[in-house]
Design a protein around this motif. Structure first.
Motif, PDB file in Angstrom:
ATOM      1  N   CYS A  76      -2.645   6.066  -1.519  1.00 36.53           N
ATOM      2  CA  CYS A  76      -2.167   4.965  -0.694  1.00 36.53           C
ATOM      3  C   CYS A  76      -0.759   5.333  -0.244  1.00 36.53           C
ATOM      4  N   THR A  77      -0.089   4.425   0.348  1.00 33.55           N
ATOM      5  CA  THR A  77       1.229   4.746   0.880  1.00 33.55           C
ATOM      6  C   THR A  77       2.263   4.878  -0.245  1.00 33.55           C
ATOM      7  N   GLY A  78       2.470   3.819  -1.024  1.00 35.30           N
ATOM      8  CA  GLY A  78       3.540   3.801  -2.012  1.00 35.30           C
ATOM      9  C   GLY A  78       3.198   4.330  -3.386  1.00 35.30           C
ATOM     10  N   ASN A  79       1.902   4.456  -3.702  1.00 35.06           N
ATOM     11  CA  ASN A  79       1.462   4.898  -5.024  1.00 35.06           C
ATOM     12  C   ASN A  79       2.171   4.123  -6.133  1.00 35.06           C
ATOM     13  N   SER A  80       2.128   2.773  -5.993  1.00 34.47           N
ATOM     14  CA  SER A  80       2.741   1.952  -7.031  1.00 34.47           C
ATOM     15  C   SER A  80       1.788   0.911  -7.600  1.00 34.47           C
ATOM     16  N   ALA A  81       0.692   0.613  -6.891  1.00 35.42           N
ATOM     17  CA  ALA A  81      -0.200  -0.450  -7.359  1.00 35.42           C
ATOM     18  C   ALA A  81      -1.672  -0.052  -7.235  1.00 35.42           C
ATOM     19  N   ARG A  82      -2.255  -0.139  -6.030  1.00 36.86           N
ATOM     20  CA  ARG A  82      -3.701   0.071  -5.863  1.00 36.86           C
ATOM     21  C   ARG A  82      -4.181   1.428  -6.367  1.00 36.86           C
ATOM     22  N   SER A  83      -3.509   2.480  -5.957  1.00 31.51           N
ATOM     23  CA  SER A  83      -3.951   3.814  -6.376  1.00 31.51           C
ATOM     24  C   SER A  83      -3.710   4.022  -7.871  1.00 31.51           C
ATOM     25  N   ILE A  84      -2.646   3.442  -8.391  1.00 29.77           N
ATOM     26  CA  ILE A  84      -2.371   3.523  -9.836  1.00 29.77           C
ATOM     27  C   ILE A  84      -3.448   2.770 -10.620  1.00 29.77           C
TER      28      ILE A  84
ATOM     29  N   CYS B 274      -5.628   2.154   1.187  1.00 27.55           N
ATOM     30  CA  CYS B 274      -4.757   1.306   2.015  1.00 27.55           C
ATOM     31  C   CYS B 274      -5.615   0.247   2.705  1.00 27.55           C
ATOM     32  N   ASP B 275      -4.968  -0.771   3.222  1.00 30.18           N
ATOM     33  CA  ASP B 275      -5.679  -1.872   3.874  1.00 30.18           C
ATOM     34  C   ASP B 275      -5.583  -1.714   5.381  1.00 30.18           C
TER      35      ASP B 275
ATOM     36  N   PRO C 256      -0.922   1.917   7.698  1.00 29.91           N
ATOM     37  CA  PRO C 256      -1.370   3.289   7.967  1.00 29.91           C
ATOM     38  C   PRO C 256      -1.944   3.932   6.717  1.00 29.91           C
ATOM     39  N   CYS C 257      -3.093   4.585   6.881  1.00 25.82           N
ATOM     40  CA  CYS C 257      -3.722   5.295   5.772  1.00 25.82           C
ATOM     41  C   CYS C 257      -3.329   6.763   5.831  1.00 25.82           C
TER      42      CYS C 257
END
Length: 171
Positions: free
Chosen positions: A10-18, A86-87, A93-94
């Protein structure tokens, strides 16, 4: 046969991907090896993501917000599947990563963007983790070890189409 290696981006790698990385490593012990990365990492894991994982009994040790740069080049671990989370419905942006692996998109709203009371923010993370878990359970049901790339891509795309509404109707 090596474990199926999955990278969640994902963009920030702080929530969804973690959440995805930790949950797949927990549920898919032995069969899957999950990683996460971001195109513009925040540099820290969202504390609400860590709380959601801990509440679910999923280990959080070693999780970090990192760049996808570590997944390209000669020293990068070989990947079998890359999932963007990403959404795109929110015009977020993905990131795109190139390589010889199956790509799919499992868009979902970023719970780190949730605002309001602590209860509302907690609910956003709980909902995101519930949908991620639902999708990962569907992944675990696939015979990935014997699937060719095209059927695997179709199956993964179908998993990405699962929504929170599907989850609630099954409950």
């Amino acid at each position: 046969m090596h474990p199926c290696r999955v990278l969640f981006i994902c963009t920030g790698n702080s929530a969804r991907s973690i959440l995805s990385e930790a949950t797949l490593n927990h549920l898919g012990k032995g069969r899957f090896e999950a990683y996460s990365a971001g195109s513009k990492p925040t540099g820290q894991v969202n504390p609400h993501a860590l709380e959601a994982l801990a509440t679910a009994g999923i280990p959080t040790h070693g999780l970090s917000s990192k760049s996808w740069d570590r997944f390209v080049g000669e020293d990068a671990p070989p990947l079998d599947i890359v999932v963007t989370v990403c959404d795109s419905a929110a015009s977020e942006p993905c990131p795109v990563l190139f390589g010889d692996f199956v790509r799919t998109h499992w868009g979902l709203p970023d719970p780190a963007a949730a605002t309001g009371s602590p209860v509302a923010i907690h609910a956003a993370f709980r909902q995101a983790h519930r949908l991620i878990t639902q999708r990962l359970m569907a992944l675990l049901d696939l015979p990935v070890e014997t699937m060719r790339a095209e059927p695997l891509k179709r199956a993964l795309d179908g998993i990405g189409a699962l929504t929170a509404a599907d989850d609630e109707s099954a409950a």
